[in-house]
Write a protein that holds these residues in place. Structure first.
Motif, PDB file in Angstrom:
ATOM      1  N   UNK A 123       0.800  -1.224   0.000  1.00 51.92           N
ATOM      2  CA  UNK A 123       0.000   0.000   0.000  1.00 51.92           C
ATOM      3  C   UNK A 123       0.829   1.269   0.000  1.00 51.92           C
ATOM      4  N   UNK A 124       2.111   1.144   0.299  1.00 55.09           N
ATOM      5  CA  UNK A 124       2.962   2.328   0.425  1.00 55.09           C
ATOM      6  C   UNK A 124       4.360   1.946  -0.025  1.00 55.09           C
ATOM      7  N   UNK A 125       4.881   2.667  -1.011  1.00 50.43           N
ATOM      8  CA  UNK A 125       6.248   2.428  -1.474  1.00 50.43           C
ATOM      9  C   UNK A 125       6.992   3.759  -1.480  1.00 50.43           C
ATOM     10  N   UNK A 126       8.061   3.842  -0.709  1.00 48.57           N
ATOM     11  CA  UNK A 126       8.939   5.002  -0.747  1.00 48.57           C
ATOM     12  C   UNK A 126      10.059   4.742  -1.744  1.00 48.57           C
ATOM     13  N   UNK A 127      10.530   5.805  -2.361  1.00 45.89           N
ATOM     14  CA  UNK A 127      11.704   5.714  -3.226  1.00 45.89           C
ATOM     15  C   UNK A 127      12.526   6.969  -2.988  1.00 45.89           C
ATOM     16  N   UNK A 128      13.602   7.114  -3.728  1.00 51.48           N
ATOM     17  CA  UNK A 128      14.470   8.248  -3.441  1.00 51.48           C
ATOM     18  C   UNK A 128      14.712   9.072  -4.699  1.00 51.48           C
ATOM     19  N   UNK A 129      15.622  10.034  -4.602  1.00 51.63           N
ATOM     20  CA  UNK A 129      15.751  11.050  -5.641  1.00 51.63           C
ATOM     21  C   UNK A 129      17.201  11.444  -5.836  1.00 51.63           C
ATOM     22  N   UNK A 130      17.396  12.250  -6.853  1.00 52.12           N
ATOM     23  CA  UNK A 130      18.684  12.896  -7.086  1.00 52.12           C
ATOM     24  C   UNK A 130      18.418  14.370  -7.339  1.00 52.12           C
ATOM     25  N   UNK A 131      19.123  15.235  -6.636  1.00 52.05           N
ATOM     26  CA  UNK A 131      18.943  16.677  -6.816  1.00 52.05           C
ATOM     27  C   UNK A 131      19.896  17.209  -7.883  1.00 52.05           C
ATOM     28  N   UNK A 132      19.398  18.186  -8.646  1.00 55.72           N
ATOM     29  CA  UNK A 132      20.283  18.909  -9.552  1.00 55.72           C
ATOM     30  C   UNK A 132      20.009  20.395  -9.397  1.00 55.72           C
ATOM     31  N   UNK A 171      14.634   9.833   7.691  1.00 55.65           N
ATOM     32  CA  UNK A 171      13.267  10.107   7.275  1.00 55.65           C
ATOM     33  C   UNK A 171      13.229  11.312   6.337  1.00 55.65           C
ATOM     34  N   UNK A 172      12.516  11.191   5.225  1.00 56.66           N
ATOM     35  CA  UNK A 172      12.290  12.293   4.290  1.00 56.66           C
ATOM     36  C   UNK A 172      10.791  12.403   4.078  1.00 56.66           C
ATOM     37  N   UNK A 173      10.252  13.590   4.315  1.00 53.02           N
ATOM     38  CA  UNK A 173       8.796  13.730   4.344  1.00 53.02           C
ATOM     39  C   UNK A 173       8.165  13.937   2.971  1.00 53.02           C
ATOM     40  N   UNK A 174       8.936  14.264   1.945  1.00 55.16           N
ATOM     41  CA  UNK A 174       8.368  14.702   0.670  1.00 55.16           C
ATOM     42  C   UNK A 174       7.329  13.726   0.117  1.00 55.16           C
ATOM     43  N   UNK A 175       6.133  14.238  -0.141  1.00 47.95           N
ATOM     44  CA  UNK A 175       5.069  13.407  -0.721  1.00 47.95           C
ATOM     45  C   UNK A 175       5.444  12.925  -2.115  1.00 47.95           C
ATOM     46  N   UNK A 176       6.358  13.624  -2.771  1.00 47.98           N
ATOM     47  CA  UNK A 176       6.774  13.222  -4.109  1.00 47.98           C
ATOM     48  C   UNK A 176       7.564  11.922  -4.110  1.00 47.98           C
ATOM     49  N   UNK A 177       8.006  11.471  -2.936  1.00 46.12           N
ATOM     50  CA  UNK A 177       8.788  10.246  -2.856  1.00 46.12           C
ATOM     51  C   UNK A 177       7.962   9.071  -2.322  1.00 46.12           C
ATOM     52  N   UNK A 221      14.617   7.510  -8.435  1.00 49.08           N
ATOM     53  CA  UNK A 221      13.685   7.544  -9.560  1.00 49.08           C
ATOM     54  C   UNK A 221      13.192   8.946  -9.867  1.00 49.08           C
ATOM     55  N   UNK A 222      13.443   9.875  -8.976  1.00 52.30           N
ATOM     56  CA  UNK A 222      12.891  11.232  -9.052  1.00 52.30           C
ATOM     57  C   UNK A 222      14.033  12.231  -9.192  1.00 52.30           C
ATOM     58  N   UNK A 223      13.925  13.138 -10.151  1.00 53.48           N
ATOM     59  CA  UNK A 223      14.930  14.177 -10.356  1.00 53.48           C
ATOM     60  C   UNK A 223      14.373  15.493  -9.820  1.00 53.48           C
ATOM     61  N   UNK A 224      14.967  15.973  -8.711  1.00 54.95           N
ATOM     62  CA  UNK A 224      14.474  17.185  -8.054  1.00 54.95           C
ATOM     63  C   UNK A 224      15.322  18.399  -8.468  1.00 54.95           C
ATOM     64  N   UNK A 225      14.640  19.365  -9.035  1.00 50.98           N
ATOM     65  CA  UNK A 225      15.302  20.580  -9.487  1.00 50.98           C
ATOM     66  C   UNK A 225      15.369  21.598  -8.345  1.00 50.98           C
ATOM     67  N   UNK A 226      16.546  22.094  -8.068  1.00 55.01           N
ATOM     68  CA  UNK A 226      16.728  23.172  -7.103  1.00 55.01           C
ATOM     69  C   UNK A 226      16.956  24.460  -7.891  1.00 55.01           C
TER      70      UNK A 226
END
Length: 344
Positions: A123-132, A171-177, A221-226
């Motif tokens: 029911x819940x899958x977390x994944x991670x990201x890479x910032x650029x 812990x990372x709270x971002x709903x996008x993950x 899996x997620x590319x986060x733009x700063x």
């Protein structure tokens, strides 16, 4: 689009991102997993964002467009939830994008987990990201790196997973993950709190508590733009304080209401998280003029004003007093070479 619901709904709130929306939506069109819909929520754009969006996806009926008066990120996400049809929901910010295999990898994790003896899927899958970063200055002042998170194997309750995150300080709270099963929204009734920023700090610890089966996929899996001017990079101020106060008050009240339903480890981890958020709030208070803080406090109810004093104003004052003490300044000076060596 046919009548059968897609496996995945990706909700993309849009507000004045004409320079980025094309890359965002193109990353969805290029996914190696095809059974999805995208709900693009026009949150009262005043530029050409939606024109660009429609041109990019022209002819792809997996993309649907919903318009609303400007209400902010939470309101746009809530509109997207109500308009979506998928079994699983994802949130993608319109200036970010996915790697091509993102949906495929997430749905593979769901398939791998199967269902339990009661027929409950993952029911819940977390994944991670890479910032650029759009500039080296942004990287220096807002560095966010997700690649150092440790693996967490297996399937567990959402409460157990949250406790693991907190125990590992990861812990990372971002709903996008998060990828969330629709049943979580139906059982909990939880939506994003509107009218504040940092809304994920309230939403995420609550929604994870309802997951009967949860897992962490340690893949970026997620590319986060700063970028300049985004919520992530603007200078902190009274808006941050007021939002942290509102969300910690609500999270604390919700925790008391549901405490009997919590696993002990989750209860401890949630208490720790609320303390951390209030510490951030108190830290922000130190950088804001006293008159502005006093004016904000006067607008609160009597009970909230007491809590604001207890959890924000007094800790900030105490910390400032400690920092100004002779012993603290001496210790800080003595440890400066050690800190420099660690950074190097």
């Amino acid at each position: 689009m046919g009548c059968e619901a897609p496996r995945v709904s990706v909700i993309v709130p849009c507000y004045n991102v004409q320079a980025y929306i094309g890359e965002c939506l193109s990353s969805l069109m290029g996914q190696t997993f095809a059974d999805f819909e995208v709900v693009c929520v026009d949150d009262g754009c005043t530029d050409d964002t939606m024109r660009v969006a429609r041109e990019v996806v022209q002819g792809d009926d997996r993309f649907v467009f919903v318009s609303r008066a400007n209400g902010g990120l939470s309101a746009a996400r809530n509109t997207g939830i109500d308009a979506s049809r998928g079994e699983y929901l994802l949130f993608l910010d319109s200036d970010d994008y996915y790697v091509p295999t993102a949906l495929e990898r997430l749905m593979a994790r769901v398939s791998e987990a199967g269902v339990d003896e009661d027929g409950v899927p993952l029911e819940y899958v977390d994944f991670t990201a890479e910032s650029f970063y759009e500039s080296s200055a942004l990287r220096k002042s807002n560095e966010e790196e997700y690649g150092t998170r440790s693996d967490i194997e297996g399937v567990m309750t959402g409460q157990a997973l949250f406790a693991r995150y907190q125990g590992m300080r990861q812990y990372i709270c971002s709903a996008c993950f998060h990828m969330l099963h629709r049943g979580l929204f139906e059982r909990s009734g939880i939506r994003f709190r509107e009218g504040i920023i940092h809304e994920d700090e309230l939403f995420s610890p609550m929604i994870i508590a309802f997951a009967r089966r949860a897992a962490f996929l340690n893949e970026p899996l997620y590319m986060r733009r700063m970028r300049e001017g985004s919520i992530m990079t603007v200078e902190r101020g009274l808006r941050n304080v007021s939002s942290f106060f509102a969300l910690t008050q609500e999270l604390h009240a919700w925790a008391h209401e549901h405490a009997s339903e919590f696993e002990p480890a989750y209860a401890d981890a949630l208490a720790q998280r609320i303390y951390e958020l209030r510490s951030i709030m108190a830290s922000d208070v130190r950088s804001i003029p006293e008159d502005d803080i006093a004016a904000f406090a006067r607008g609160l109810s009597a009970a909230d004003r007491m809590d604001f004093q207890m959890y924000a104003v007094q800790p900030a004052a105490w910390d400032a007093e400690v920092r100004n003490s002779h012993s603290y300044r001496l210790g800080h000076a003595l440890l400066a070479p050690v800190r420099l060596l660690k950074r190097k």
